[in-house]
Design an enzyme around this catalytic site. Sequence first.
Site, PDB file in Angstrom:
ATOM      1  N   LYS A 169      47.902  45.203  53.466  1.00  0.00           N
ATOM      2  CA  LYS A 169      49.277  45.591  53.102  1.00  0.00           C
ATOM      3  C   LYS A 169      50.139  45.688  54.357  1.00  0.00           C
ATOM      4  O   LYS A 169      49.672  46.171  55.401  1.00  0.00           O
ATOM      5  CB  LYS A 169      49.223  46.944  52.368  1.00  0.00           C
ATOM      6  CG  LYS A 169      50.549  47.436  51.815  1.00  0.00           C
ATOM      7  CD  LYS A 169      50.336  48.726  51.016  1.00  0.00           C
ATOM      8  CE  LYS A 169      51.618  49.309  50.469  1.00  0.00           C
ATOM      9  NZ  LYS A 169      51.404  50.570  49.721  1.00  0.00           N
ATOM     10  N   SER A 217      50.208  54.410  44.677  1.00  0.00           N
ATOM     11  CA  SER A 217      50.517  53.037  45.081  1.00  0.00           C
ATOM     12  C   SER A 217      49.339  52.086  45.201  1.00  0.00           C
ATOM     13  O   SER A 217      49.542  50.885  45.363  1.00  0.00           O
ATOM     14  CB  SER A 217      51.284  53.037  46.402  1.00  0.00           C
ATOM     15  OG  SER A 217      52.634  53.281  46.143  1.00  0.00           O
ATOM     16  N   SER A 244      53.336  50.733  45.167  1.00  0.00           N
ATOM     17  CA  SER A 244      53.906  49.819  46.126  1.00  0.00           C
ATOM     18  C   SER A 244      52.939  48.756  46.648  1.00  0.00           C
ATOM     19  O   SER A 244      53.388  47.767  47.207  1.00  0.00           O
ATOM     20  CB  SER A 244      54.483  50.603  47.303  1.00  0.00           C
ATOM     21  OG  SER A 244      53.470  51.339  47.951  1.00  0.00           O
TER      22      SER A 244
END
Length: 477
Positions: free
Chosen positions: A72, A171, A147
């Site tokens: 990420k 997330s 996210s």
Amino acid sequence: MRALAEMLSAGDVTSVELVQHYLDQIQSTDQDIKAFLHVDREGALQAAQAADERRKAGTPLSPWDGIPIAVKDNICTVGMPTTCASRMLKDYYSPFDAEVVTRIKGAGLPILGKTNLDEFAMGSSTEYSAYQITHNPHDLTRVPGGSSGGSAAAVAAGLCPWGLGTDTGGSIRQPAAFCGVVGLKPTFGRVSRWGLVALASSMDQIGPMGRTVEDVEILFSLIAGYDQRDSTSCPDSGYEFGNESLGTLAGIRLGIPEEFFGEGLSPEVAARVREAVRRMEDLGAEVRPISLPHSAYSIDTYLTLVTAEASSNLARYDGVRYGLRVEADDAVSMFKQTRTKGFGPEVKRRIMLGTYVLTASHHAAYYEQARRVRTLITQDVESAFEEVDVVVTPTTPSTAFRIGEKQDPLQMYLSDSYTAIANLAGIPALTLPCGKDKLGLPIGIQLMADHFREDVLFWVGRMLERSLKEADSSGRI
Ligand code: GLN
């Protein structure tokens, strides 16, 4: 992942071939999915080459040496940008690797690239990314969740075998549920945050995402453990992979908090989760109703704290030390213009809210109050674990929603209704797929355990996963 590791060790496939395969998948599919913000072809192939040489020399760094991964884009990586999907950090290159990156490189994992997220990990759909919206591989008109939507979609679409995400309020788990993959939010303090761009430091955790519970467990074993550079890191917090799970769930007590099955929950999600609970009961688990009476306040509490901490953490983006700078006549205008231009609307909203709840005149009414409610929620969770081993809930109130569907930020925040509690209490939580709705969209079930009891989550998760798979192949679901 064991199958891949065995193929690598038997010489049936090389790491270069494996990495090339995923790069080809990215090349052919990612224009539709948009999971990656940056693909590091050369770096990944070089790392694969080195892995193959180690294999040949009989000195692999780990059984997983040469199996690639996606990371990420709020986790710092040398040689690749770390943008947090924000204009503020466009073209920003970190001078050091995050501790988790050092660890995965230490195990020999080539990094394919950096995945999309909501700007600074604030959001539940990746629609708040400053660069692109990621699409759900199960239905391209829908969000992958957020996210960590980029990592979840990349795993689900077969663009990487596993990935790293981060979870402050849900997330990792919410996008994993939306994309039909497995994800773990580890115990607070078990995985180092050194090199993670901070959102809310009292809740942020980095965690693994993959296609199976076992893969997530393996990746967790690579990243967990003490790091003296993270002041919240716990000593002796490493995790060893390899405990074979027992054949039944006998002796496991599952707690079902009725508060998580009420208003706002899709009936289809509720039905699948309850079915999974029955399945675990058939495997020998004991099911008990429990209550987490303050859980109704978890979203409000979470939002108050996350905005407060974010407003303070994001104060560092002032155009002076790193990231964007908009030149102006004096320093204060430079700060203002840099922040006006660099941050998107959701980030600004949170900075303003957070600054407000921390002001001298409102601090007691909001921030202090939220901290008190956090203690009550934590006490609820502690007393639940005196009675049960695992708390079982849906991961999300609904399946993946359509891109553009949630315009009201409050509606978006409700995506974390069932996940934020684990962050507030600091406990580990695993999500795994437990079926699909009538549109064919994946549904996730969440298992939470007491601090440092990831082992129980993996055990129960693996057993449930196996039972669901058997039912699936015999055409019963
Ligand atoms: N969706 C939540 C939020 O918007 C969770 C974010 C996160 O876990 N990073 O705050």
